[in-house]
Scaffold this motif. Structure first.
Motif, PDB file in Angstrom:
ATOM      1  N   ASP A 118       3.785  -4.575   9.899  1.00 36.10           N
ATOM      2  CA  ASP A 118       3.417  -3.764   8.739  1.00 36.10           C
ATOM      3  C   ASP A 118       3.592  -4.551   7.454  1.00 36.10           C
ATOM      4  OD1 ASP A 118       6.215  -3.322   7.826  1.00 36.10           O
ATOM      5  OD2 ASP A 118       6.342  -2.149   9.660  1.00 36.10           O
ATOM      6  N   CYS A 119       2.847  -4.120   6.443  1.00 37.97           N
ATOM      7  CA  CYS A 119       2.861  -4.795   5.142  1.00 37.97           C
ATOM      8  C   CYS A 119       4.066  -4.304   4.350  1.00 37.97           C
ATOM      9  CB  CYS A 119       1.571  -4.480   4.390  1.00 37.97           C
ATOM     10  SG  CYS A 119       1.559  -5.062   2.673  1.00 37.97           S
ATOM     11  N   PRO A 120       4.952  -5.205   3.921  1.00 36.33           N
ATOM     12  CA  PRO A 120       6.138  -4.776   3.165  1.00 36.33           C
ATOM     13  C   PRO A 120       5.792  -4.152   1.818  1.00 36.33           C
ATOM     14  CG  PRO A 120       6.423  -7.003   3.994  1.00 36.33           C
ATOM     15  CD  PRO A 120       4.977  -6.648   4.202  1.00 36.33           C
ATOM     16  N   ALA A 121       4.623  -4.443   1.268  1.00 36.35           N
ATOM     17  CA  ALA A 121       4.280  -3.897  -0.052  1.00 36.35           C
ATOM     18  C   ALA A 121       3.818  -2.455   0.033  1.00 36.35           C
ATOM     19  CB  ALA A 121       3.203  -4.761  -0.712  1.00 36.35           C
ATOM     20  N   CYS A 122       2.967  -2.110   1.004  1.00 32.14           N
ATOM     21  CA  CYS A 122       2.385  -0.760   1.029  1.00 32.14           C
ATOM     22  C   CYS A 122       2.720  -0.006   2.304  1.00 32.14           C
ATOM     23  CB  CYS A 122       0.873  -0.832   0.857  1.00 32.14           C
ATOM     24  SG  CYS A 122       0.031  -1.536   2.283  1.00 32.14           S
ATOM     25  N   GLY A 123       3.338  -0.670   3.271  1.00 37.10           N
ATOM     26  CA  GLY A 123       3.733   0.012   4.503  1.00 37.10           C
ATOM     27  C   GLY A 123       2.617   0.165   5.522  1.00 37.10           C
ATOM     28  N   TYR A 164       1.103  -9.660   5.019  1.00 36.36           N
ATOM     29  CA  TYR A 164       0.710  -8.723   3.961  1.00 36.36           C
ATOM     30  C   TYR A 164      -0.790  -8.469   4.082  1.00 36.36           C
ATOM     31  CZ  TYR A 164       5.243  -9.674   1.804  1.00 36.36           C
ATOM     32  OH  TYR A 164       6.599  -9.780   1.560  1.00 36.36           O
ATOM     33  N   CYS A 165      -1.232  -7.244   3.684  1.00 41.31           N
ATOM     34  CA  CYS A 165      -2.652  -6.868   3.695  1.00 41.31           C
ATOM     35  C   CYS A 165      -3.524  -7.910   3.014  1.00 41.31           C
ATOM     36  CB  CYS A 165      -2.889  -5.605   2.865  1.00 41.31           C
ATOM     37  SG  CYS A 165      -2.007  -4.184   3.394  1.00 41.31           S
ATOM     38  N   SER A 166      -2.991  -8.438   1.910  1.00 39.33           N
ATOM     39  CA  SER A 166      -3.783  -9.303   1.036  1.00 39.33           C
ATOM     40  C   SER A 166      -2.816 -10.148   0.218  1.00 39.33           C
ATOM     41  CB  SER A 166      -4.602  -8.441   0.064  1.00 39.33           C
ATOM     42  OG  SER A 166      -3.693  -7.647  -0.712  1.00 39.33           O
ATOM     43  N   ALA A 168      -2.769 -10.170  -2.903  1.00 40.22           N
ATOM     44  CA  ALA A 168      -2.299  -9.314  -4.003  1.00 40.22           C
ATOM     45  C   ALA A 168      -1.044  -8.539  -3.578  1.00 40.22           C
ATOM     46  CB  ALA A 168      -3.409  -8.355  -4.435  1.00 40.22           C
ATOM     47  N   HIS A 169      -1.067  -7.991  -2.365  1.00 41.91           N
ATOM     48  CA  HIS A 169       0.127  -7.267  -1.908  1.00 41.91           C
ATOM     49  C   HIS A 169       1.311  -8.211  -1.728  1.00 41.91           C
ATOM     50  CE1 HIS A 169      -1.500  -3.108  -0.522  1.00 41.91           C
ATOM     51  NE2 HIS A 169      -1.783  -3.410  -1.780  1.00 41.91           N
ATOM     52  N   LEU A 170       1.045  -9.415  -1.262  1.00 46.60           N
ATOM     53  CA  LEU A 170       2.142 -10.386  -1.115  1.00 46.60           C
ATOM     54  C   LEU A 170       2.772 -10.658  -2.479  1.00 46.60           C
ATOM     55  CD1 LEU A 170       2.128 -13.558   1.078  1.00 46.60           C
ATOM     56  CD2 LEU A 170       2.944 -13.685  -1.265  1.00 46.60           C
TER      57      LEU A 170
HETATM   58 ZN   LIG Z   1      -0.249  -3.836   1.913  1.00 49.97          ZN
END
Ligand SMILES: [Zn+2]
Ligand SMILES: [Zn+2]
Length: 210
Positions: A118-123, A164-166, A168-170
């Protein structure tokens, strides 16, 4: 990709293992891959003392997990614990210590798999389709920490080696300029995985997809 100056690649897992030590580790990975929690002496009955010594010192360095019954519960990224990260191969889920492991291990073994994390920024749940060890193309990126020291691999590397998704999220979560590490594409992460698990990728694992 430019060569990594420290931390990752072959040095990430080797930890100065002897040839015999590597055999013990390979046998441990086979056990974990089969979801078998075994005592070190059950993993390589021909070298019971060596197995206890190797897994004991790897555990102290965050490179193996020993459960409360003294059994091997994880080694070199593979875990019997339900972590946030896994890859499914041949219909079976295998948990890993970090997102890098969930992509890098199937890449090194050249298998078909679906990595899930899962992405730590948005879950958001992230899945990566891997065919014959090659991950699909997508905007998903890996934060590869390059710690100054890896005296405890799980705490100093795996704890932050996330997908991360992207980009930007990273960048919402990681100060890419100030922090010690690099942003890798999935293809670069797979390439590093092939290097990292090169010493054990000869292990015979579940048949399908090889
Ligand atoms: Zn994300
Ligand atoms: Zn890891």
């Amino acid at each position: 990709m430019e060569p990594l100056d420290c931390g990752a690649g072959r040095d990430l897992l080797r930890a100065d293992l002897s040839a015999e030590g590597l055999e013990v580790v390979a046998a441990g990975i086979e056990a974990i891959w089969a979801h078998a929690a075994l005592l070190p002496e059950e993993i390589t009955p021909e070298h019971p003392g060596l197995a206890a010594e190797v897994f004991g010192s790897l555990a102290a360095a965050g490179r193996a997990e020993i459960d409360d019954q003294g059994r091997l519960a994880g080694v070199h990224g593979f875990s019997l614990r339900p972590t946030r990260h896994s890859f499914a191969h041949d219909g079976v889920a295998h948990h890993t210590w970090c997102a890098f492991d969930s992509v890098g291990i199937p890449a090194a073994f050249g298998i078909d798999a679906v990595a899930t994390t899962d992405c730590p920024a948005c879950g958001a749940t992230l899945t990566v389709d891997i065919r014959n060890g090659a991950p699909e193309d997508s905007g998903i990126v890996l934060w590869l920490p390059v710690p100054d020291a890896t005296s405890h691999l799980m705490a100093q590397f795996c704890a932050n080696a996330d997908l991360y998704c992207s980009r930007a999220h990273l960048e919402e979560r990681v100060d890419v300029v100030g922090a010690s590490g690099r942003v890798l594409t999935l293809a670069e992460a797979a390439e590093l995985g092939r290097e990292t698990w090169a010493d054990v990728s000869h292990i015979e694992v579940a048949s399908g997809g090889r």
